[in-house]
Design an enzyme around this catalytic site. Structure first.
Site, PDB file in Angstrom:
ATOM      1  N   MET A   9       0.851  -1.199   0.000  1.00  0.00           N
ATOM      2  CA  MET A   9       0.000   0.000   0.000  1.00  0.00           C
ATOM      3  C   MET A   9       0.883   1.243   0.000  1.00  0.00           C
ATOM      4  O   MET A   9       1.644   1.471   0.958  1.00  0.00           O
ATOM      5  CB  MET A   9      -0.935   0.018   1.213  1.00  0.00           C
ATOM      6  CG  MET A   9      -2.148  -0.868   1.065  1.00  0.00           C
ATOM      7  SD  MET A   9      -3.262  -0.720   2.483  1.00  0.00           S
ATOM      8  CE  MET A   9      -2.456  -1.787   3.663  1.00  0.00           C
ATOM      9  N   CYS A  52      -1.858  -1.398 -10.377  1.00  0.00           N
ATOM     10  CA  CYS A  52      -2.295  -0.066  -9.922  1.00  0.00           C
ATOM     11  C   CYS A  52      -3.112   0.628 -11.014  1.00  0.00           C
ATOM     12  O   CYS A  52      -2.624   0.846 -12.125  1.00  0.00           O
ATOM     13  CB  CYS A  52      -1.074   0.781  -9.555  1.00  0.00           C
ATOM     14  SG  CYS A  52      -1.565   2.423  -9.010  1.00  0.00           S
TER      15      CYS A  52
HETATM   16  C1  LIG Z   1      -4.075   3.118   0.270  1.00  0.00           C
HETATM   17  C2  LIG Z   1      -3.782   1.996  -0.672  1.00  0.00           C
HETATM   18  C3  LIG Z   1      -2.578   1.959  -1.344  1.00  0.00           C
HETATM   19  C4  LIG Z   1      -2.305   0.910  -2.228  1.00  0.00           C
HETATM   20  N1  LIG Z   1      -1.082   0.863  -2.838  1.00  0.00           N
HETATM   21  C5  LIG Z   1      -0.738  -0.211  -3.598  1.00  0.00           C
HETATM   22  C6  LIG Z   1       0.584  -0.347  -4.119  1.00  0.00           C
HETATM   23  O1  LIG Z   1       1.465   0.476  -3.888  1.00  0.00           O
HETATM   24  N2  LIG Z   1       0.823  -1.439  -4.887  1.00  0.00           N
HETATM   25  C7  LIG Z   1      -0.116  -2.394  -5.151  1.00  0.00           C
HETATM   26  O2  LIG Z   1       0.155  -3.366  -5.852  1.00  0.00           O
HETATM   27  N3  LIG Z   1      -1.357  -2.295  -4.661  1.00  0.00           N
HETATM   28  C8  LIG Z   1      -1.687  -1.240  -3.870  1.00  0.00           C
HETATM   29  N4  LIG Z   1      -2.934  -1.177  -3.315  1.00  0.00           N
HETATM   30  C9  LIG Z   1      -3.902  -2.258  -3.564  1.00  0.00           C
HETATM   31  C10 LIG Z   1      -3.886  -3.306  -2.430  1.00  0.00           C
HETATM   32  O3  LIG Z   1      -2.644  -3.954  -2.327  1.00  0.00           O
HETATM   33  C11 LIG Z   1      -4.992  -4.368  -2.607  1.00  0.00           C
HETATM   34  O4  LIG Z   1      -4.721  -5.185  -3.710  1.00  0.00           O
HETATM   35  C12 LIG Z   1      -6.371  -3.751  -2.801  1.00  0.00           C
HETATM   36  O5  LIG Z   1      -6.598  -2.682  -1.881  1.00  0.00           O
HETATM   37  C13 LIG Z   1      -7.483  -4.803  -2.597  1.00  0.00           C
HETATM   38  O6  LIG Z   1      -7.398  -5.372  -1.328  1.00  0.00           O
HETATM   39  P1  LIG Z   1      -8.361  -4.922  -0.091  1.00  0.00           P
HETATM   40  O7  LIG Z   1      -9.768  -5.013  -0.599  1.00  0.00           O
HETATM   41  O8  LIG Z   1      -7.998  -5.924   0.983  1.00  0.00           O
HETATM   42  O9  LIG Z   1      -8.024  -3.510   0.238  1.00  0.00           O
HETATM   43  C14 LIG Z   1      -3.240  -0.119  -2.452  1.00  0.00           C
HETATM   44  C15 LIG Z   1      -4.466  -0.062  -1.770  1.00  0.00           C
HETATM   45  C16 LIG Z   1      -4.730   0.956  -0.883  1.00  0.00           C
HETATM   46  C17 LIG Z   1      -6.052   0.966  -0.138  1.00  0.00           C
END
Ligand SMILES: Cc1cc2nc3c(=O)[nH]c(=O)nc-3n(C[C@H](O)[C@H](O)[C@H](O)COP(=O)(O)O)c2cc1C
Length: 320
Positions: free
Chosen positions: A15, A96
């Site tokens: 994240m 992303c």
């Molecule tokens: C604040 C934030 C920052 C994120 N930054 C990245 C990142 O740098 N690289 C990445 O592959 N995914 C990033 N993601 C996606 C998460 O790794 C994840 O795949 C996505 O939020 C879905 O999972 P969740 O429903 O458990 O949040 C980010 C998500 C959030 C909420």
């Protein structure tokens, strides 16, 4: 190279702006089994920007992938080679969907150009000795996971993390877990909508993946990894001490000006606590680590002193 597998069944997802060293350490202490850095651009690695040094794991951080993003095979390969000694493995961001990243043909844009995606992973694999994994979504506009996985497997990729949404979906709808991820002969980790321990268990079972990575669920409830390991919530004292440890660690790692980062976590650390709204509002205005520490101590100590009067446990187990 020994065959790669994710070092456990539940890890902390990458994240940006969140998974810095301080937060990775907190999640490790709560029980997360593997970790990703925030995404780091290959260009900034090659330009030796000072911010990169701070984002890379320290040499003693085990089971931590460095996530890179970019669009050019040569640059990604060089960047991976350069930082591999600091990483347990290298992860490529092909997930992303943010405009700023996609406009540069990086992140999820790679899912629209599978030739490029394949060339990048091949170049990274050739350039470095550490395993290379890739984080993907189901596709850019539509679900093309089959084609994406075939492309990646052809490159010899070591693992794939799958967020069960397309890029255009951003965060809308429900993440798809029914992906039969065991049909590909490569380790996988499922991602998307993992907010509770039950979600994690269900997603592992339905997706047929051996690992899961949690993102927003950790922000909502930073001790979700503790719950997974112990089957119960930590005590109020443990939550207070972890919040204080996080605060001190961030200050030590990133200096006096990094206090604002803690604002992203206050909601989580006070998840379910009665009368937390006033505390959170006041917290958002604090600009010194001393006053932040004092406020945390006062809030939790007051809460503990009044335990029994103010404290009850909701049916879902959250403290209310
Ligand atoms: C604040 C934030 C920052 C994120 N930054 C990245 C990142 O740098 N690289 C990445 O592959 N995914 C990033 N993601 C996606 C998460 O790794 C994840 O795949 C996505 O939020 C879905 O999972 P969740 O429903 O458990 O949040 C980010 C998500 C959030 C909420």
């Amino acid at each position: 190279m020994a065959k790669f597998s994710y070092p456990g069944s539940v890890g902390l997802a990458p994240m940006a702006g969140i998974t810095d060293k301080a937060f990775r350490t907190v999640c490790r202490l709560w029980g997360a089994q593997f970790f990703f850095t925030e995404m780091i651009s290959a260009e900034s690695v090659l330009l030796q920007l000072t911010v990169v040094e701070r984002m890379l794991p320290s040499v003693d951080e085990k089971d931590t992938a460095v996530q890179l993003y970019g669009s050019e095979p040569r640059k990604l390969a060089l960047a991976a080679k350069k930082i591999q000694h600091r990483a347990s493995w290298i992860d490529l961001n092909a997930a992303c969907p943010v405009k700023k990243v996609v406009k540069k043909n990086a992140g999820a844009a790679l899912l629209r150009d599978l030739n490029r995606l394949g060339d990048i992973v091949k170049a990274m694999k050739d350039a470095c000795e550490k395993p290379v994994t890739v984080k993907v979504r189901l596709g850019f506009e539509k679900n093309e996971l089959e084609k994406i996985m075939e492309t990646l497997i052809f490159t010899g990729v070591d693992g794939v993390e799958v967020h069960g949404r397309t890029a255009v979906q951003m965060y809308s709808g429900k993440a798809e877990w029914n992906l039969q991820l065991d049909k590909w002969n490569v380790p996988t980790a499922i991602s998307g909508d993992l907010f509770t321990v039950e979600d994690i268990k269900k997603a592992l079972e339905i997706s047929k993946s051996k690992a899961a990575i949690v993102a927003r669920g950790v922000l909502r409830k930073p001790w979700i990894f503790f719950e997974i390991q112990h089957g119960s919530e930590p005590s109020f004292e443990e939550i207070r001490d972890m919040f204080l440890f996080h605060t001190r660690m961030l200050r030590e790692q990133e200096g006096e000006k990094s206090f604002y980062k803690l604002r992203q976590f206050v909601m989580g650390y006070t998840h379910g606590f009665a009368n937390a709204r006033k505390f959170r509002e006041a917290f958002m205005k604090l600009e010194k680590f001393e006053s932040i520490e004092r406020a945390i101590q006062e809030f939790f100590n007051h809460f503990l002193m009044n335990a029994g009067e103010n404290m009850s446990v909701k049916e879902d187990g959250a403290k209310a």
